[in-house]
Every structure is written in structure tokens, then in C-alpha cells.
Design a protein around this motif. Structure first.
Motif, PDB file in Angstrom:
ATOM      1  N   ASP A  20       0.831  -1.194   0.000  1.00  0.00           N
ATOM      2  CA  ASP A  20       0.000   0.000   0.000  1.00  0.00           C
ATOM      3  C   ASP A  20       0.869   1.248   0.000  1.00  0.00           C
ATOM      4  OD1 ASP A  20      -2.504   1.125  -0.175  1.00  0.00           O
ATOM      5  OD2 ASP A  20      -3.256   0.131   1.610  1.00  0.00           O
ATOM      6  N   SER A  21       0.317   2.338  -0.457  1.00  0.00           N
ATOM      7  CA  SER A  21       1.034   3.607  -0.524  1.00  0.00           C
ATOM      8  C   SER A  21       1.081   4.269   0.847  1.00  0.00           C
ATOM      9  CB  SER A  21       0.339   4.546  -1.517  1.00  0.00           C
ATOM     10  OG  SER A  21       0.847   5.856  -1.387  1.00  0.00           O
ATOM     11  N   MET A  22       2.283   4.502   1.330  1.00  0.00           N
ATOM     12  CA  MET A  22       2.424   5.209   2.614  1.00  0.00           C
ATOM     13  C   MET A  22       2.029   6.666   2.465  1.00  0.00           C
ATOM     14  SD  MET A  22       3.221   3.116   4.971  1.00  0.00           S
ATOM     15  CE  MET A  22       2.184   1.910   4.127  1.00  0.00           C
ATOM     16  N   THR A  23       2.250   7.232   1.292  1.00  0.00           N
ATOM     17  CA  THR A  23       1.842   8.616   1.057  1.00  0.00           C
ATOM     18  C   THR A  23       0.332   8.738   1.205  1.00  0.00           C
ATOM     19  OG1 THR A  23       3.714   8.986  -0.426  1.00  0.00           O
ATOM     20  CG2 THR A  23       1.856  10.508  -0.608  1.00  0.00           C
ATOM     21  N   VAL A  24      -0.401   7.817   0.598  1.00  0.00           N
ATOM     22  CA  VAL A  24      -1.863   7.838   0.670  1.00  0.00           C
ATOM     23  C   VAL A  24      -2.343   7.525   2.087  1.00  0.00           C
ATOM     24  CG1 VAL A  24      -3.983   6.726  -0.138  1.00  0.00           C
ATOM     25  CG2 VAL A  24      -2.168   7.285  -1.771  1.00  0.00           C
ATOM     26  N   LEU A  25      -1.808   6.453   2.675  1.00  0.00           N
ATOM     27  CA  LEU A  25      -2.258   6.040   4.012  1.00  0.00           C
ATOM     28  C   LEU A  25      -1.984   7.084   5.079  1.00  0.00           C
ATOM     29  CD1 LEU A  25      -1.254   2.264   4.130  1.00  0.00           C
ATOM     30  CD2 LEU A  25      -3.550   3.222   3.929  1.00  0.00           C
ATOM     31  N   LYS A  65       1.798  12.639   4.946  1.00  0.00           N
ATOM     32  CA  LYS A  65       2.816  12.867   5.982  1.00  0.00           C
ATOM     33  C   LYS A  65       4.121  12.140   5.662  1.00  0.00           C
ATOM     34  CE  LYS A  65       3.601  12.543  10.955  1.00  0.00           C
ATOM     35  NZ  LYS A  65       3.053  12.144  12.257  1.00  0.00           N
ATOM     36  N   TYR A  66       4.018  10.902   5.150  1.00  0.00           N
ATOM     37  CA  TYR A  66       5.202  10.109   4.834  1.00  0.00           C
ATOM     38  C   TYR A  66       5.300   9.931   3.329  1.00  0.00           C
ATOM     39  CZ  TYR A  66       4.787   9.148   9.781  1.00  0.00           C
ATOM     40  OH  TYR A  66       4.677   9.285  11.136  1.00  0.00           O
ATOM     41  N   PHE A 114       7.155   1.379  -1.263  1.00  0.00           N
ATOM     42  CA  PHE A 114       5.726   1.156  -1.032  1.00  0.00           C
ATOM     43  C   PHE A 114       4.906   1.892  -2.087  1.00  0.00           C
ATOM     44  CE2 PHE A 114       5.216  -0.766   3.258  1.00  0.00           C
ATOM     45  CZ  PHE A 114       6.552  -0.862   3.595  1.00  0.00           C
ATOM     46  N   ASP A 115       5.240   3.169  -2.308  1.00  0.00           N
ATOM     47  CA  ASP A 115       4.470   3.964  -3.266  1.00  0.00           C
ATOM     48  C   ASP A 115       4.621   3.429  -4.687  1.00  0.00           C
ATOM     49  OD1 ASP A 115       3.474   5.601  -1.272  1.00  0.00           O
ATOM     50  OD2 ASP A 115       4.996   7.148  -1.548  1.00  0.00           O
ATOM     51  N   ASN A 116       5.836   2.986  -5.061  1.00  0.00           N
ATOM     52  CA  ASN A 116       6.016   2.399  -6.390  1.00  0.00           C
ATOM     53  C   ASN A 116       5.157   1.154  -6.555  1.00  0.00           C
ATOM     54  OD1 ASN A 116       7.809   4.334  -7.251  1.00  0.00           O
ATOM     55  ND2 ASN A 116       9.626   3.083  -6.899  1.00  0.00           N
ATOM     56  N   LYS A 117       5.149   0.292  -5.549  1.00  0.00           N
ATOM     57  CA  LYS A 117       4.321  -0.920  -5.617  1.00  0.00           C
ATOM     58  C   LYS A 117       2.850  -0.548  -5.797  1.00  0.00           C
ATOM     59  CE  LYS A 117       7.078  -4.535  -4.805  1.00  0.00           C
ATOM     60  NZ  LYS A 117       7.130  -5.692  -5.670  1.00  0.00           N
ATOM     61  N   HIS A 118       2.401   0.459  -5.053  1.00  0.00           N
ATOM     62  CA  HIS A 118       1.005   0.895  -5.166  1.00  0.00           C
ATOM     63  C   HIS A 118       0.714   1.430  -6.572  1.00  0.00           C
ATOM     64  CE1 HIS A 118      -2.862   2.495  -3.909  1.00  0.00           C
ATOM     65  NE2 HIS A 118      -2.533   3.614  -4.501  1.00  0.00           N
ATOM     66  N   ASN A 119       1.652   2.189  -7.126  1.00  0.00           N
ATOM     67  CA  ASN A 119       1.464   2.711  -8.485  1.00  0.00           C
ATOM     68  C   ASN A 119       1.346   1.587  -9.504  1.00  0.00           C
ATOM     69  OD1 ASN A 119       1.564   5.336  -7.536  1.00  0.00           O
ATOM     70  ND2 ASN A 119       3.738   5.578  -7.953  1.00  0.00           N
ATOM     71  N   ILE A 120       2.126   0.526  -9.327  1.00  0.00           N
ATOM     72  CA  ILE A 120       2.038  -0.606 -10.238  1.00  0.00           C
ATOM     73  C   ILE A 120       0.717  -1.347 -10.051  1.00  0.00           C
ATOM     74  CG2 ILE A 120       3.092  -2.795 -10.927  1.00  0.00           C
ATOM     75  CD1 ILE A 120       4.570  -0.178 -11.820  1.00  0.00           C
ATOM     76  N   GLU A 121       0.248  -1.417  -8.823  1.00  0.00           N
ATOM     77  CA  GLU A 121      -1.076  -2.006  -8.586  1.00  0.00           C
ATOM     78  C   GLU A 121      -2.133  -1.249  -9.385  1.00  0.00           C
ATOM     79  OE1 GLU A 121      -4.325  -2.460  -4.958  1.00  0.00           O
ATOM     80  OE2 GLU A 121      -2.215  -2.184  -4.452  1.00  0.00           O
TER      81      GLU A 121
END
Length: 157
Positions: free
Chosen positions: A110-115, A119-120, A126-133
Motif C-alpha cells: 500500500d502507498s504510505m503517502t496515501v495512508l 505525511k510520509y 511502497f508507493d512504487n508498488k502501489h502505483n504498479i497495482e
């Protein structure tokens, strides 16, 4: 007829677990993929008789397409430390589509930026994985995409 499943990272903790579980079921033909054919993949042949071995360079679309030839389902995960991990993951999705893979099971995060509500923002992996999802989901007309979150692990032995 058994369906052929290709497993990226078959010598590691995630892919190795997928290989072990599917092999035990006896319901699938399996192709264990590695970027280095001289790695511990040779030990897999002794441990799991009858599996296919394949080489796939995650930075080379043609080697991925070849590795996915005649594959029904693929398990995809990439190296946390790879500098080009986002491009590798996108390449896995694109190669699976180009090779006619019907289903891709992707190891995401999951995206830490979104979650964190922004703030993070430096949890790039994490964010790259979420973008690929999101990219995989955008290709739902071409491939069945499933994302699993396995969490983090502290060691690989």
C-alpha cells in the motif's frame, strides 16, 4: 490439462513459498524463474522434481516474454533494492500481457503517502508498488490482475 504457472523469485521467500504450496497441491505445472540460472535454482530441481526452470531478466522485456511463453498464470514480485524496481514491475505487467498470460498475481504494497495523508512521502518502494497495482488494475481488459499484500519481513533465510 494442468495450467502452467510461472513464478518470479522462486528462490526467494515469497516466490519460494508460492512454489512450495503449488507443488504440494499437485494441480499445476510450474516454471521457476530466476535472473541468474547459476543461483540456488538448481537445488529446486532436486527438491521439486518435474518443475521447469526459466531465466528472466526483469530489465529485458524479451526475456520476460520468453519466460511467460504458454503461461496461464504468473506470480510477480521484484527486488526491493533494485534501482529500477518501478520499471521492472511495469515490465512484468506488460510482458505478461504481451505473452498472453491470463492472470497475474502481483506482490504489492500500500502507498504510505496515501495512508498517511501525505505525511510520509519517502517510502518510495511502497508507493512504487502501489502505483504498479493501479497500473495493473488499469489493464483489466487485457489481463486478470490480483494483488496480495504479504507485509515486510526482516530476513530472507
Amino acid at each position: 490439462m494442468s495450467k502452467l504457472v510461472a513464478i518470479i523469485g522462486a528462490t526467494g521467500p515469497q516466490g519460494g513459498s508460492v512454489l512450495k504450496t503449488l507443488y504440494a497441491s499437485g494441480k499445476h505445472k510450474l516454471r521457476a524463474l530466476t535472473c541468474n540460472p547459476d543461483s540456488s535454482i538448481k537445488a529446486l530441481v532436486a527438491k521439486y522434481p518435474g518443475i521447469e526452470l526459466g531465466q528472466a531478466d526483469l530489465d529485458d522485456a524479451s526475456s520476460l516474454c520468453k519466460a511467460f511463453d504458454n503461461v496461464d498464470t504468473a506470480f510477480g514480485m521484484t527486488d526491493y533494492y533494485a534501482l529500477m524496481q518501478k520499471e521492472q514491475d511495469k515490465g512484468v505487467v506488460d510482458a505478461a500481457i504481451n505473452a498472453g498470460v491470463k492472470m497475474l498475481v502481483y506482490s504489492g504494497m500500500d502507498s504510505m503517502t496515501v495512508l498517511s495523508g501525505g505525511k510520509y512521502t519517502n517510502c518510495v518502494h511502497f508507493d512504487n508498488k502501489h502505483n504498479i497495482e493501479e497500473y495493473l488494475n488499469s489493464k483489466s481488459d487485457a489481463i486478470g490482475g490480483f494483488v496480495i499484500y504479504l507485509g515486510c519481513y526482516m530476513e530472507t533465510t
